[in-house]
Design an enzyme around this catalytic site. Structure first.
Site, short mmCIF file in Angstrom:
data_model
loop_
_atom_site.label_atom_id
_atom_site.label_comp_id
_atom_site.label_asym_id
_atom_site.label_seq_id
_atom_site.Cartn_x
_atom_site.Cartn_y
_atom_site.Cartn_z
N SER A 1 8.42 42.09 0.28
CA SER A 1 7.96 43.26 1.04
C SER A 1 8.40 43.23 2.49
CB SER A 1 6.43 43.31 1.01
OG SER A 1 5.90 42.19 1.70
N VAL B 1 5.02 37.90 5.19
CA VAL B 1 5.08 36.45 5.06
C VAL B 1 4.63 35.98 3.67
CG1 VAL B 1 2.75 36.10 6.01
CG2 VAL B 1 4.46 34.27 6.17
N ASP B 2 3.69 36.68 3.04
CA ASP B 2 3.16 36.22 1.76
C ASP B 2 4.23 36.23 0.67
OD1 ASP B 2 0.61 35.97 2.93
OD2 ASP B 2 0.19 38.09 2.56
N SER B 3 4.96 37.33 0.54
CA SER B 3 5.98 37.40 -0.49
C SER B 3 7.15 36.47 -0.18
CB SER B 3 6.47 38.84 -0.68
OG SER B 3 7.03 39.36 0.51
N CYS C 1 -0.90 51.99 -7.38
CA CYS C 1 0.46 51.53 -7.05
C CYS C 1 0.76 50.21 -7.75
CB CYS C 1 0.60 51.36 -5.54
SG CYS C 1 2.22 50.77 -5.02
N GLY D 1 3.46 38.39 -3.67
CA GLY D 1 2.71 37.62 -2.69
C GLY D 1 1.23 37.91 -2.70
N CYS E 1 -0.48 52.38 1.79
CA CYS E 1 0.92 51.98 1.91
C CYS E 1 1.82 53.05 2.49
CB CYS E 1 1.43 51.52 0.54
SG CYS E 1 0.79 52.49 -0.84
#
Length: 354
Positions: free
Chosen positions: A8, A11-13, A97, A121, A193
């Protein structure tokens, strides 16, 4: 395995992809573009996010592809979003989504690329027990995202990995920083989003006509005027424009109900007003992680994200509807939002509050 990771730009993904690459998998990044009506304006961060995703992929040493799901998003998510607001409810498009885009259109695309699994993520976990897949809360209670994933199916969970679900957010940022990922300190995205940080009323008025009407007390006393029922949600305190009335007590006003037949917004004073407290709810369009409804009886539920689990009793009405009775009253239970059920760390599924 060959694993396609939804990158995305956050940081998570990025850390999800990093951990899988370190584990020896063949990892490919996929950046999803789901909105393009106005992606050149100040509120849409698609370009910046793509740059961050590409930068992370280069640092990790994986390929990244950008794919456009805007048509699928408009048809499967945004059309439903508008229909719900038109009907006077407050939808949660991020739930839809996930079910329709991230774990359907994205999953199909990844499989076509030869992937054996996809990964995201999200802060959640998947466990396999006796040939069935369970969706579990993420280890970090402050970041758990199982609420948004409660409509996933057995087939989707069987192909999905959540590499950061076992970690706390602070650990994810530390891993990213030590790996030299430029987005290690990037702030989390907030809000819906496709709306981003933009003014919500201005956005919604592009697609739905404004229909102003009265703001009234439960007794029918007019205390103000609203700009359109779609702009308000139950429990809302800000933006009512009735706080300074001389003949009212000092307690703040809250939205307590919508009277669609009369196009009236009902407002009450005080957060503890009885109209803002509900012990029971009915939910429809239910979706169950196991593919079948859980056993009726004691459970816990959230009626909104970032809410503590609330003890309740589940009563089923067929496979697609249920009722909950809570041990203590729940605040501002909102039609259109999701009621999501848990037993311990296991997410059972949920439905749309009717």
């Amino acid at each position: 395995m060959k694993i396609v990771v939804g990158l995305s730009g956050g940081v998570d993904s990025a850390v999800a992809a990093l951990l899988l690459a370190r584990a020896g998998h063949e990892v490919v990044g996929l950046f999803m573009k789901n909105w393009e009506d106005d992606d050149d304006d100040e509120y849409c961060s698609t370009r910046e996010d793509l740059v961050d995703a590409v930068s992370a992929a280069e640092r990790i040493g994986i390929e990244v592809e950008a794919v456009n799901f805007a048509a699928e998003y408009r048809e499967r998510v945004f059309a439903s979003f508008l229909a719900e607001y038109r009907a006077g409810r407050t939808p949660n498009p991020d739930v839809l989504c996930n079910a329709e885009i991230k774990f359907k259109a994205f999953l199909d695309h990844a499989m076509a690329l030869g992937a054996e699994r996809i990964a995201t993520g999200h802060y959640a976990r998947v466990a396999e027990r006796d040939g069935r897949f369970e969706l579990l809360k993420g280890v970090d209670p402050g970041k758990d995202q199982s609420y948004f994933l409660h409509r996933l199916t057995q087939a989707q969970l069987a192909r999905t990995l959540f590499p950061v679900g076992e970690l706390h957010k602070s650990e994810v940022r530390r891993i990213a920083r030590e790996a030299g990922l430029a987005n290690h300190a990037k702030r989390d995205s907030t809000g819906i989003c496709f709306i981003g940080e933009r003014p919500f009323r201005e956005f919604l008025s592009r697609y739905l006509p404004r229909e102003p009407g009265p703001i009234e007390t439960p007794e029918g006393v007019r205390v103000g005027e609203h700009e359109g029922l779609m702009y308000y949600t139950l429990g809302q305190r800000q933006g009512l424009g009735i706080g300074g009335r001389r003949d009212s007590a000092a307690e703040p006003w809250y939205v307590a109900a919508k009277d669609r037949a009369r196009n009236a917004l009902v407002a009450v004073q005080g957060r503890d007003h009885p109209l803002l407290q509900q012990r029971r709810l009915r939910a429809e369009d239910a979706s169950w992680i196991a593919g079948v409804p859980p056993a009726a009886g004691e459970a816990a539920a959230k009626t909104r994200y970032r809410q503590a689990d609330a003890a309740c009793v589940l009563a089923l009405d067929g496979a697609r509807a249920f009722e909950l009775e809570f041990a203590t009253p729940q605040w501002a239970v909102t039609p259109g939002q999701s009621a999501v059920l848990y037993r311990g760390d296991v997410c059972l599924g949920g439905g749309v509050i009717a």
